[in-house]
Scaffold this motif. Structure first.
Motif, PDB file in Angstrom:
ATOM      1  N   GLU A  13       0.809  -1.227   0.000  1.00 24.10           N
ATOM      2  CA  GLU A  13       0.000   0.000   0.000  1.00 24.10           C
ATOM      3  C   GLU A  13       0.834   1.264   0.000  1.00 24.10           C
ATOM      4  OE1 GLU A  13      -3.190  -0.122   2.840  1.00 24.10           O
ATOM      5  OE2 GLU A  13      -3.916  -2.027   2.063  1.00 24.10           O
ATOM      6  N   THR A  14       2.168   1.102   0.039  1.00 27.38           N
ATOM      7  CA  THR A  14       3.075   2.250  -0.044  1.00 27.38           C
ATOM      8  C   THR A  14       4.236   1.876  -0.966  1.00 27.38           C
ATOM      9  OG1 THR A  14       4.467   1.547   1.802  1.00 27.38           O
ATOM     10  CG2 THR A  14       2.562   2.978   2.340  1.00 27.38           C
ATOM     11  N   ALA A  15       4.932   2.891  -1.453  1.00 28.15           N
ATOM     12  CA  ALA A  15       6.104   2.640  -2.290  1.00 28.15           C
ATOM     13  C   ALA A  15       7.185   1.932  -1.473  1.00 28.15           C
ATOM     14  CB  ALA A  15       6.628   3.959  -2.853  1.00 28.15           C
ATOM     15  N   GLU A  16       7.353   2.316  -0.230  1.00 30.68           N
ATOM     16  CA  GLU A  16       8.366   1.687   0.620  1.00 30.68           C
ATOM     17  C   GLU A  16       8.087   0.186   0.785  1.00 30.68           C
ATOM     18  OE1 GLU A  16      10.382   1.977   5.067  1.00 30.68           O
ATOM     19  OE2 GLU A  16       8.701   3.286   4.588  1.00 30.68           O
ATOM     20  N   ALA A  17       6.837  -0.152   1.072  1.00 29.18           N
ATOM     21  CA  ALA A  17       6.472  -1.571   1.213  1.00 29.18           C
ATOM     22  C   ALA A  17       6.661  -2.307  -0.118  1.00 29.18           C
ATOM     23  CB  ALA A  17       5.025  -1.698   1.694  1.00 29.18           C
TER      24      ALA A  17
END
Length: 139
Positions: free
Chosen positions: A36-40
């Motif tokens: 759900e995030t770019a980091e994840a």
């Protein structure tokens, strides 16, 4: 037991309705991972060998464009095709998607069949797409 390799798809999107549509359509024939995030998403990229990425333009921690540029400059991930998924219908967003390294751009609400067709082309393979005789056209 099938020896055929399942396509590994990474979906990077924070909109639950889009995630639900995409995973419902893909999970029976592919291995689907969701971030759900770019980091994840970047963390998952380091753990798995993905065949394709479905990427939202708007993410909570960065833009999908910036995320795509980041992975396209990393030799480990640069060859993975990225299809952008966005609610933005303006041509400027589509241009930015291609400039960032995307190979296609689909708008929300997502047409599951159109998504499978575009994924098939990107992966140069045949995915389970309903044939034209099974689709009813209303006049």
């Amino acid at each position: 037991m099938s020896t055929e390799k399942r396509v590994k798809v990474l979906i990077v999107d924070d909109e639950s309705s889009s995630i639900e549509v995409m995973t419902t359509m893909l999970e029976s024939t592919m291995s689907v991972y969701v971030a759900e995030t770019a980091e994840a998403g970047y963390n998952l990229l380091q753990l798995h060998d993905f065949d394709i990425i479905l990427l939202d333009v708007d993410l909570p921690d960065t833009s999908g464009f910036d995320f795509c540029k980041k992975i396209k400059t990393d030799l480990r991930f640069s060859s993975i095709p990225v299809i952008f998924i966005s609610g933005y219908k303006d041509l400027i967003f589509e241009i930015q998607a291609f400039e960032a390294g995307g190979i296609d751009y689909l708008t929300k609400p997502i047409s599951p069949i159109k998504m499978l067709i575009r994924m098939s082309v990107a992966l140069k393979t045949t995915l389970p797409i309903p044939n034209s005789q099974s689709i009813k056209i209303s006049k």
